[in-house]
Every structure is written in C-alpha cells, then in structure tokens.
Design a protein around this motif. Structure first.
Motif, PDB file in Angstrom:
ATOM      1  N   GLY A 422      -0.413  -0.144  -4.313  1.00 20.80           N
ATOM      2  CA  GLY A 422       0.633   0.003  -3.320  1.00 20.80           C
ATOM      3  C   GLY A 422       0.177  -0.386  -1.930  1.00 20.80           C
ATOM      4  N   SER A 423       1.145  -0.497  -1.039  1.00 21.11           N
ATOM      5  CA  SER A 423       0.827  -0.926   0.318  1.00 21.11           C
ATOM      6  C   SER A 423      -0.005   0.109   1.070  1.00 21.11           C
ATOM      7  CB  SER A 423       2.124  -1.195   1.086  1.00 21.11           C
ATOM      8  OG  SER A 423       2.940  -0.027   1.101  1.00 21.11           O
ATOM      9  N   GLY A 424       0.009   1.352   0.621  1.00 16.78           N
ATOM     10  CA  GLY A 424      -0.765   2.383   1.284  1.00 16.78           C
ATOM     11  C   GLY A 424      -2.098   2.658   0.626  1.00 16.78           C
ATOM     12  N   THR A 425      -2.565   1.765  -0.255  1.00 15.48           N
ATOM     13  CA  THR A 425      -3.806   1.971  -0.998  1.00 15.48           C
ATOM     14  C   THR A 425      -4.743   0.791  -0.779  1.00 15.48           C
ATOM     15  OG1 THR A 425      -2.643   3.223  -2.697  1.00 15.48           O
ATOM     16  CG2 THR A 425      -4.815   2.377  -3.275  1.00 15.48           C
ATOM     17  N   LEU A 426      -6.015   1.075  -0.549  1.00 17.86           N
ATOM     18  CA  LEU A 426      -7.053   0.055  -0.442  1.00 17.86           C
ATOM     19  C   LEU A 426      -8.067   0.283  -1.561  1.00 17.86           C
ATOM     20  CD1 LEU A 426      -7.766  -0.174   3.401  1.00 17.86           C
ATOM     21  CD2 LEU A 426      -6.469  -1.765   1.977  1.00 17.86           C
ATOM     22  N   PRO A 440      -3.672  -9.489  -2.466  1.00 18.08           N
ATOM     23  CA  PRO A 440      -2.925  -8.874  -1.355  1.00 18.08           C
ATOM     24  C   PRO A 440      -3.738  -7.840  -0.593  1.00 18.08           C
ATOM     25  CG  PRO A 440      -1.613  -8.929  -3.361  1.00 18.08           C
ATOM     26  CD  PRO A 440      -2.999  -9.309  -3.754  1.00 18.08           C
ATOM     27  N   GLN A 441      -4.806  -7.329  -1.211  1.00 15.97           N
ATOM     28  CA  GLN A 441      -5.624  -6.323  -0.549  1.00 15.97           C
ATOM     29  C   GLN A 441      -6.315  -6.869   0.702  1.00 15.97           C
ATOM     30  OE1 GLN A 441      -6.888  -2.840  -1.723  1.00 15.97           O
ATOM     31  NE2 GLN A 441      -4.701  -3.011  -2.187  1.00 15.97           N
ATOM     32  N   ARG A 442      -6.652  -8.156   0.698  1.00 19.67           N
ATOM     33  CA  ARG A 442      -7.437  -8.687   1.801  1.00 19.67           C
ATOM     34  C   ARG A 442      -6.665  -8.670   3.111  1.00 19.67           C
ATOM     35  NH1 ARG A 442      -5.933 -14.182   2.365  1.00 19.67           N
ATOM     36  NH2 ARG A 442      -4.689 -14.946   0.615  1.00 19.67           N
TER      37      ARG A 442
END
Length: 533
Positions: A422-426, A440-442
């Motif tokens: 998700g967008s709130g997870t790295l 997308p994580q980068r």
C-alpha cells in the motif's frame, strides 16, 4: 452372525472414509487411522457385520463463541460409520422433507435460507408496498431436549432394513457422557459436572439418563434433527397452510399479512411441539413483528431488498482481533514505533488470515461494506500483511443493489508483495550490504527518506534506490515518524552467491496505528517465507 449385505461392503466403507477425511487430513485421529487404513476398515467391516460394533470415546469441549455450547466430537473411526448411516437414511427421508428446510442438506445452508426469506419478503410485501408481519420461533434447548425413543419410532416408521435399524439404535442410544475425554479451552476449562462448568443443566447431556439429547458435533445429530422436526414442518405446511415458512435447525420464520393469524399459528405450533415432539418453545408468548423493521435470521437482519450483518457478528470479529492482539503478540516498543518480531510468532499469520477470510466471505453477501472498511481502519496494522481492495465489487444479489466488501489479498511471492504494498507501507529489502526499494516503492522511499536514485537495473523492478545496511535503523525511525509502516525483509539461506531466500523479519508500526496507551498490546505477526528472487 447376520448375512452380509451391501450396506457394509468394503467399497462402501472406503467411499465413506474418503468423504470423511476430506476436511480432516491434518488431524491426529485421521493420520493415525490412515497409517493402516485398509486393515482398520476391514476390522470395522467385521464388527458391523457381526453386530459387535460400539462407538468409541468422544472428545468433550465447550465452544468459545458468544453462546458456549457443549460439543461431543466423535472419533474418526465413528465418523465413518456416521457418514455411512446418514448416506443411507438420506435416500429415504430426503424426498419427505419440505423444500424450505435448510440445515444439513445438500445445496442448501445459511445463505440459501437467507435468500429464500428475502424471496418470501418480496412476495408478501409486493416489493415493500404492503405491510406484513413475521413470527420468529425457536425450540428451547433443542438438541439436549430431543426424546430418543420418539425419534427412533419416527425413523423405524420408514426404515425396514434390519441392519439399518440395528445401526441406528446403536448410535442413537449410545451415551457419550459415559466415555469421553474433556478438552480444556482457552476460556472454558472447568470440567463437566463441576460448579464452574459454563453449560446449564437444561443445555447439557449430563444428567439426562440417556433418555434425551443428541450430541452436538455429530453428523447424525444434525440429520436426525431434520427428521425429528419434519413432523412439525408438515404440520405447519399441510395443516396450518402457512405459505411463507422457513426453518434452519430449530429457528423458524412464519410470514403473513395478518398478525392475529400468526398468533393462532404460534399457539398451535406450541401445542403440537409439546404433545407430539415433547419440546417447548423458548418464548411461547413472542409477538409478531413488522417485517419493515428487519428479521433477525441466520446471522443477518433481513429486509425485502437487502440484508445487514448482525451486530453480534461484527462484535465477534472485533473480539477475535483484540484477543489476537492482547494474548498472542509479544511486541517490542521503541521510542518511535511498535516492532513486531515476526520470527518469534511463526504460526500467527495463517490463523489471522483464515479469520479475516471467513468474515470477509460472510459479509460480502450483504450490505456490510462501510462496516468492513471501518474495521480495517480501526486496525490499521492489518495493512502491513494484507491488501484491502474495496474497489472490487461482488454482485451477490441479482437485481438488488450491488454490495461490495473489501477483498483480502495476501501472497507469499516476494515480487507481488512489493508491487502490491500500500501507499502507506515501505518494504526495506536487504540486498547484500544494502537496503533497496524497487518498483513503486522507490518513488515513495525517495520522497520520505530523501534518497538518491541508483542507476542500476534490477530484473523486473527497473531502477532502484537504497542506502547502506548499517543505516537501516536510522532510516526506519525516519520512515515511521513520517507515518509509514515499515516491513523489514532480510536475506536468509543465501545459495551460490546469486540466489537468496528472503523473509519478513519485522514490521514497524507508527504511533497512530499502535496502542493508545501503554497498557494496551499490539497485534501479533508471523514469519512469511517468500520466493527467491
């Protein structure tokens, strides 16, 4: 010795054994039986043909649900006999059952019963244009109150085969309270007949002198419950001429546009149940209610055009998540976040996934979207392990409005795990002596951690960004302070210098997803082995 019949043929026993083990492959009793299945079945066949068979020891335990129930689980060997008996009795009694009896029958169940009730509501109210009333009845302490002699007479009235009669009598009049092993549970550990035993006397098989009561947990008990109440079904449909009638086990719904007629039916049903079946209604003076206010039936509050989950269903799901958090997690609090050590709780995630999948599968059939989303928002830590995709609708009610419940997505494949974060997870992924971010994580990592992109292509993930492994703790603190959930993935079992298996070793939750006070506990996580990349 009786002449062998087809009822106890080895092929028949083997077929029922395969059916019985279908959902019991990992149980200890099934594995023990499977080690020497042919010999066990031959010995069982000989006992059945010689009529020396007797049921074995049962396991007694009390369920942890909102209503504690006393369950006697039969041994696996006895379950095979139960399947054998029910498969033969079904051929005789199934054609005699009414259509609107939905418990323990093929192609029927809870959802089918709720669908049928909605069909009846649309008919009797003309799609909500006419007023109507519902009478909800149920039997007080149904299974412990069934009279065994009356049930046996009902069965033998249609069964003439001597082997079937003998086997029915053997199983029906077996008293499980004389040979059982009590299994203590998490909430109910007091043994039967003790002062702290949570089951009241009228709902327990103990103290019935083997005259009344069927053990909950046996296939035969569920089927015989339909046989026993079939007389009541026939009375309601043939004598009372009730057109809109649905029954699931001992819960009955009668619909009509005349409230006075429903009261008359209530009195007639109470008298018939007491005189013919030796049963009594739990609330003999219950009043018919308008269907416009909804009908509480089989886990749903049902209306003519939609249904809503009962508050108890959602409360049960909430309680399971809280119990999971308070009793099974061993969190480590730091100055900035709650660290979930996934290596210490290796068995947690499958159980949590099964719980969420079960409730998701149930709630997706009704108007539960907003409450399901609210549940995920209250337990934000779930996003670290599962994908919640509310944009995927399921069409479940034909012409009725679509109801969508967020889907549950989880994969142990590492590449999909990164792409679907998700967008709130790295996802902090160890690559040798570095921590890198892919796909997308980068972009999120570059903005949150102020990293510089490294122009080195990785197969399947395009360019990546990262930092040295020695700086991981500092960057984890920076990420959680920015409101991100951090999933820490390390390399394990490195092979041939080029291939490594990666495993989630920790999850870091920001304060807004953690506890509100120091007295609360977090939620347990589990190790998730992923594929090599």
């Amino acid at each position: 010795m009786t002449v062998p019949t087809d009822l106890f043929a080895f092929e028949t026993l083997w077929r029922q054994y395969r059916v019985c083990r279908r959902n019991k492959r990992n149980t200890i009793n099934q594995l023990r039986f499977e080690l020497n299945a042919e010999a066990e079945l031959l010995a069982l066949q000989q006992e059945l043909r010689e009529r020396t068979y007797q049921p074995g020891q049962s396991i007694c335990f009390v369920t942890d649900g909102p209503k504690p129930r006393e369950v006697f689980a039969a041994d696996f060997r006895d379950r095979i006999v139960h399947h054998l008996l029910v498969s033969r009795l079904e051929r005789v009694f199934e054609p005699a059952f009414i259509h609107d009896s939905y418990a323990c029958r093929k192609d029927k169940g809870v959802l089918a019963a709720s669908d049928r009730l909605m069909v009846f509501l649309r008919r009797i109210t003309a799609n909500g244009q006419r007023p109507a009333y519902a009478l909800k009845l149920d039997i007080a302490s149904f299974f412990p109150s069934i009279d065994k002699h009356s049930l046996y007479e009902t069965i033998t009235h249609r069964i003439y085969d001597p082997d079937l009669r003998w086997l029915t009598h053997t199983i029906l009049f077996h008293d499980p309270t004389t040979d059982y092993r009590f299994k203590r549970g998490a909430r109910h550990s007091s043994p039967p007949m003790s002062a702290a035993y949570p089951i009241p006397a009228q709902k327990s098989l103990f103290g019935k002198a083997n005259e009344r009561g069927l053990p909950i947990g046996n296939l035969t008990s569920q089927f015989w419950a339909n046989v026993y109440l079939n007389e009541l079904d026939q009375f309601v449909k043939r004598t009372l001429k009730c057109r809109y009638y649905v029954r699931y086990v001992d819960d009955m719904i009668l619909l009509d546009g005349n409230r006075a007629k429903l009261r008359e039916w209530r009195e007639a049903i109470a008298a018939f149940a007491e005189s013919r079946l030796k049963l009594r209604l739990r609330e003999p003076d219950v009043e018919p209610q308008p269907v416009a206010s909804g009908i509480d039936f089989v886990g749903w509050t049902t209306f003519w055009n939609h249904r809503r989950p009962r508050g108890r269903t959602l409360a049960s799901c909430e309680a399971r998540l809280k119990r999971f958090a308070h009793h099974e997690l061993q969190p480590v609090w730091t100055a900035v976040a709650l660290r979930l050590d996934t290596q210490r709780q290796a068995d947690a995630l499958p159980g949590l996934r099964a719980t969420l999948a079960s409730y998701s599968g149930h709630l997706r059939h009704g108007a539960a979207y907003q409450k399901w989303v609210a549940l995920w928002q209250r337990h934000g830590w779930l996003r670290a392990f599962f994908e919640h995709e509310p944009q995927e609708p399921w069409r479940v009610q034909g012409r009725w409005p679509e109801q969508a419940v967020g889907g549950l997505r989880f994969s142990t494949q590492y590449g999909r795990f990164i792409r679907r974060a998700g967008s709130g997870t790295l996802v902090f992924c160890q690559v040798g002596k570095f921590v890198e971010f892919f796909g997308p994580q980068r972009l999120a990592a570059t903005q949150a951690l102020r990293l510089v992109r490294v122009s080195v292509a990785r197969g399947g993930f395009a360019f990546s960004v990262g930092f040295p492994l020695r700086l991981r703790d500092a960057y984890i603190g920076r990420a959680v302070r920015a409101g991100y959930t951090v999933v820490e993935v390390d390399e394990v079992d490195r092979l041939r210098r080029t291939c490594a298996s990666r495993q989630v070793v920790a999850v870091w939750l920001p304060a807004k997803w953690g506890r509100q006070s120091r007295g609360e506990r977090g939620v347990r996580a589990s190790s998730t082995k992923v594929l090599s990349v």
